[in-house]
Motif scaffolding. Sequence first.
Motif, mmCIF file in Angstrom:
data_model
loop_
_atom_site.group_PDB
_atom_site.id
_atom_site.type_symbol
_atom_site.label_atom_id
_atom_site.label_comp_id
_atom_site.label_asym_id
_atom_site.label_seq_id
_atom_site.Cartn_x
_atom_site.Cartn_y
_atom_site.Cartn_z
ATOM 1 N N GLU B 283 70.091 18.485 -89.409
ATOM 2 C CA GLU B 283 69.488 18.806 -90.358
ATOM 3 C C GLU B 283 68.468 19.855 -89.857
ATOM 4 O OE1 GLU B 283 67.316 15.861 -92.075
ATOM 5 O OE2 GLU B 283 66.824 17.776 -93.531
ATOM 6 N N LYS B 284 67.452 19.762 -88.537
ATOM 7 C CA LYS B 284 67.313 21.020 -87.646
ATOM 8 C C LYS B 284 67.743 21.733 -87.696
ATOM 9 C CE LYS B 284 64.157 20.960 -83.597
ATOM 10 N NZ LYS B 284 64.904 23.129 -83.640
ATOM 11 N N LEU B 285 69.263 22.336 -87.595
ATOM 12 C CA LEU B 285 69.581 23.346 -86.830
ATOM 13 C C LEU B 285 69.559 24.062 -89.108
ATOM 14 C CD1 LEU B 285 72.769 22.615 -84.675
ATOM 15 C CD2 LEU B 285 70.680 24.119 -84.638
ATOM 16 N N LEU B 286 70.296 23.086 -89.536
ATOM 17 C CA LEU B 286 70.582 23.878 -90.812
ATOM 18 C C LEU B 286 69.087 24.514 -91.260
ATOM 19 C CD1 LEU B 286 72.074 21.156 -92.653
ATOM 20 C CD2 LEU B 286 72.441 23.374 -92.599
ATOM 21 N N ARG B 287 67.912 23.807 -90.882
ATOM 22 C CA ARG B 287 66.449 24.201 -91.629
ATOM 23 C C ARG B 287 66.218 25.447 -90.940
ATOM 24 N NH1 ARG B 287 63.657 19.871 -94.311
ATOM 25 N NH2 ARG B 287 61.438 21.596 -94.095
ATOM 26 N N ASP B 288 66.531 25.014 -89.706
ATOM 27 C CA ASP B 288 66.826 27.055 -88.346
ATOM 28 C C ASP B 288 67.389 27.736 -89.148
ATOM 29 O OD1 ASP B 288 65.884 25.112 -85.151
ATOM 30 O OD2 ASP B 288 64.180 26.060 -87.222
ATOM 31 N N ALA B 289 68.755 27.304 -89.800
ATOM 32 C CA ALA B 289 69.422 28.708 -89.707
ATOM 33 C C ALA B 289 68.251 29.295 -91.188
ATOM 34 C CB ALA B 289 70.829 28.182 -90.416
ATOM 35 N N ILE B 290 68.581 28.321 -92.168
ATOM 36 C CA ILE B 290 67.851 29.070 -93.678
ATOM 37 C C ILE B 290 67.001 30.073 -92.835
ATOM 38 C CG2 ILE B 290 67.652 28.264 -95.711
ATOM 39 C CD1 ILE B 290 69.140 26.407 -95.690
ATOM 40 N N ILE B 291 65.770 28.708 -92.655
ATOM 41 C CA ILE B 291 64.609 29.707 -92.320
ATOM 42 C C ILE B 291 64.535 31.027 -91.462
ATOM 43 C CG2 ILE B 291 62.377 29.534 -91.648
ATOM 44 C CD1 ILE B 291 62.610 26.769 -91.771
ATOM 45 N N TYR B 292 65.417 31.006 -90.347
ATOM 46 C CA TYR B 292 64.707 32.302 -89.712
ATOM 47 C C TYR B 292 66.340 33.401 -89.827
ATOM 48 C CZ TYR B 292 61.576 30.094 -86.859
ATOM 49 O OH TYR B 292 61.311 29.361 -86.580
ATOM 50 N N GLY B 293 67.241 32.722 -90.435
ATOM 51 C CA GLY B 293 68.722 34.007 -91.766
ATOM 52 C C GLY B 293 69.165 34.303 -89.312
ATOM 53 N N GLN B 294 70.373 35.045 -89.383
ATOM 54 C CA GLN B 294 70.738 36.364 -88.446
ATOM 55 C C GLN B 294 69.778 36.105 -87.649
ATOM 56 O OE1 GLN B 294 73.790 38.326 -89.901
ATOM 57 N NE2 GLN B 294 74.185 37.972 -91.596
ATOM 58 N N PRO B 295 70.773 36.207 -86.310
ATOM 59 C CA PRO B 295 69.647 36.038 -85.106
ATOM 60 C C PRO B 295 68.330 37.323 -84.959
ATOM 61 C CG PRO B 295 72.200 35.628 -84.605
ATOM 62 C CD PRO B 295 71.768 36.358 -85.774
ATOM 63 N N ARG B 296 69.141 39.171 -85.458
ATOM 64 C CA ARG B 296 68.572 39.815 -85.153
ATOM 65 C C ARG B 296 68.156 41.053 -86.638
ATOM 66 N NH1 ARG B 296 71.633 41.299 -79.820
ATOM 67 N NH2 ARG B 296 73.229 41.309 -81.357
ATOM 68 N N SER B 297 69.004 40.608 -87.414
ATOM 69 C CA SER B 297 68.582 41.068 -88.517
ATOM 70 C C SER B 297 67.295 40.006 -89.448
ATOM 71 C CB SER B 297 69.286 41.675 -89.752
ATOM 72 O OG SER B 297 70.565 40.609 -89.625
ATOM 73 N N HIS B 298 67.552 38.631 -89.681
ATOM 74 C CA HIS B 298 67.338 37.798 -90.506
ATOM 75 C C HIS B 298 67.637 37.807 -91.395
ATOM 76 C CE1 HIS B 298 64.824 36.957 -87.194
ATOM 77 N NE2 HIS B 298 63.422 37.995 -86.726
ATOM 78 N N ARG B 299 68.498 38.402 -91.623
ATOM 79 C CA ARG B 299 69.314 38.185 -92.919
ATOM 80 C C ARG B 299 69.861 37.127 -93.433
ATOM 81 N NH1 ARG B 299 73.142 43.643 -93.462
ATOM 82 N NH2 ARG B 299 71.541 44.781 -92.742
ATOM 83 N N ALA B 300 69.966 37.023 -94.675
ATOM 84 C CA ALA B 300 70.517 35.441 -94.670
ATOM 85 C C ALA B 300 71.915 35.166 -93.472
ATOM 86 C CB ALA B 300 70.974 35.141 -96.235
ATOM 87 N N TRP B 301 72.805 33.898 -94.173
ATOM 88 C CA TRP B 301 73.860 34.156 -93.587
ATOM 89 C C TRP B 301 74.953 34.278 -94.257
ATOM 90 C CZ3 TRP B 301 74.444 33.621 -87.865
ATOM 91 C CH2 TRP B 301 73.706 33.211 -87.360
ATOM 92 N N ARG B 302 75.892 34.831 -94.557
ATOM 93 C CA ARG B 302 77.114 35.021 -95.876
ATOM 94 C C ARG B 302 77.309 33.442 -95.740
ATOM 95 N NH1 ARG B 302 81.507 38.755 -92.781
ATOM 96 N NH2 ARG B 302 82.258 37.539 -94.639
ATOM 97 N N LYS B 303 77.417 32.266 -94.527
ATOM 98 C CA LYS B 303 78.580 31.447 -94.693
ATOM 99 C C LYS B 303 77.506 30.096 -93.887
ATOM 100 C CE LYS B 303 82.794 32.916 -95.599
ATOM 101 N NZ LYS B 303 84.338 32.009 -95.929
ATOM 102 N N ILE B 304 77.378 28.965 -94.966
ATOM 103 C CA ILE B 304 77.138 27.806 -92.859
ATOM 104 C C ILE B 304 78.641 26.662 -93.434
ATOM 105 C CG2 ILE B 304 75.583 26.482 -92.004
ATOM 106 C CD1 ILE B 304 73.093 28.032 -93.516
ATOM 107 N N ILE B 305 79.155 26.770 -92.867
ATOM 108 C CA ILE B 305 80.184 25.639 -92.011
ATOM 109 C C ILE B 305 79.913 24.677 -91.633
ATOM 110 C CG2 ILE B 305 81.871 26.884 -90.861
ATOM 111 C CD1 ILE B 305 83.872 26.522 -93.501
#
Lengths: 82, 554
Positions: B283-305
């Motif tokens: 859950e922590k990883l999911l929250r971090d992924a959605i809050i911070y997005g991709q590493p440098r551009s901070h865009r949303a991830w295209r897909k999380i699997i």
Amino acid sequence: MDIKNMKNYLYWLFCQFELITCSYLMEPWEKVLFYTFNITMLFMVLYTAYIYVPIHISTAFQFSRILCSKHETTYLVVIWTF
Amino acid sequence: MANPNAVCNGHLHHHHHQKQNNLLKSGIYKKNGITKGMKKNGVSNGTLYKKTFIEHFEQAPMYVAVLTFLGFGVGTIFGYLRDFMRAWGLEKRHIAAEREQQKDFVPLYQDFENFYTRNLYMRIRDNWNRPICSVPGPQFDLMERVTDDYNWTFRFTGRIIKNVINMGSYNYLGFAETDVNALKTVTIELQKYGTGVCSTRQEMGTLDKHVELEKLVAKFLGVEDAMVFGMGFATNSMNIPALVGKGCLILSDELNHTSLVLGARLSGATIRIFKHNNMQSLEKLLRDAIIYGQPRSHRAWRKIIILVEGIYSMEGSIVRLPEIVSLKKKYKAYLYLDEAHSIGAVGASGRGVVEYFGMNPDDVDVLMGTFTKSFGAAGGYIAGKKDLVDFLRTHSHSAVYATSMCPPVAEQIIRAMKCLMGQDGTTQGLQRVRQLEKNTRYFRRRLHEMGFIIYGNDDSPVVPLLLYMPGKIGAFARRMLEKNIGVVVVGFPATPITESRARFCVSAAHTREMLDTVLNALDELGDFLQLKYSRYSKASHPELYEETRLELED
């Protein structure tokens, strides 16, 4: 019959030693090397204990006797004999 | 009786109690000082798990870890000694070396990298790669081999060791059999189609057998469509790159199989790893992924699997599917479930972890599995929505380049699946599933009672028994073979360095007598090798006390 059980028990202990220190996996010459090293270290430890433990105990005994006594001007004299 | 919750790892214990406390606050209240009792079997509605989820990961006493490191230390010292002797020519070299003329070139064979293989694995190498010469059913025949130079080379004596009890094959439902009646349809198909397909799926390798098999797999799992591939490993490693790419995020479990790791790496997506079966970490990883997005551009991830397995083959633990599905719905991620070991082996009618937890197969986006383990064949499948499978038919690397499944193997899967579903007119399939469940329960219970440390869920047919010390790995496997039982032992690179184990795979084809033989042998060997490290075992021979207990209760 107790000798037989004793022998089996000692053999079993030896097997445990072999398994734990991986000497079960070694080739015969490696085992000879390993056991020689271990037995030499064990012998040296026992010899050192035989020489020095009585002296240490008697020294500690003298020390504690001097501490318990009520003479204030006694100097601490420790006798080392060889 | 020993309280099973006592041996659970900290998280589960805490989690279970948390859920029960919430229930007490919300629904069940005190009336006149008496709490309304909860149901005795299982948990009441409001929690995710319909039956109790008990997993054991007991830690051994501290002296075991110390002695294990001591053993490895001695092995390492002697490894250095042998390497020194080999480098200075005092001992013959058996490993690959460059020619004399090339000694000054850039080295081809880096000697130190294979230190562990050369010095520890070689000493006990005779316990692996043992050639068998019969069908790997509940018993098999082994070719005897001896070594003259301490496992560097082997030679066969020509003798065959007969009827070794098989505790290592993934033969969960016992479909690896040579009974002529059972294999009748397979023989007919073999005579009709031959053995080779000689083509890939997209060229000329799609046979009517494949279409029939795919329809059957989809019906078995309760999904819209399925696609089958010739090899189980290739199903994972060739299809994950087709589903995700750069800009996507893969959340994979710590202990995932190499095929999943390889597929994830080949895809080029970002990979983040969560602790094994640990939902807080995920859950922590999911929250971090959605809050911070991709590493440098901070865009949303295209897909999380999320990549998980149904049963993890080295631990014997079952995935916490209800919690993962609720997490995936909350954070809008996709779920890829690899049911290699769990299809056919768990579930009331053998339909895998989805049925085991009573969930809807539509909740899992990609259902993957293999036919190697429970169906006695080879190959893998991916099942799910029709759109997904149609996409894979055109875009999967395996469909374009790999040979498709050969027809007799497809027919074996068809007959095994029809047997499981009951479509061949008998209840044999269901009987096999029940027998496997009974065997698993019996085996695990007896091993717990004897005092061994066993990992994993109480319902999984994969039973890892912890050995810990490197010297005992070789001794255990050799002595079990002397008693005519074949086991698989696993050591360092596949498991953490201090936790080497023997892995048993219970099968529906094992009879009670075979299991009892194995258990008695394990009992003896456990006493001789001092493997009974568990601190929570019951008395070692409970049946001796049964009568006296009955008398005292009156």
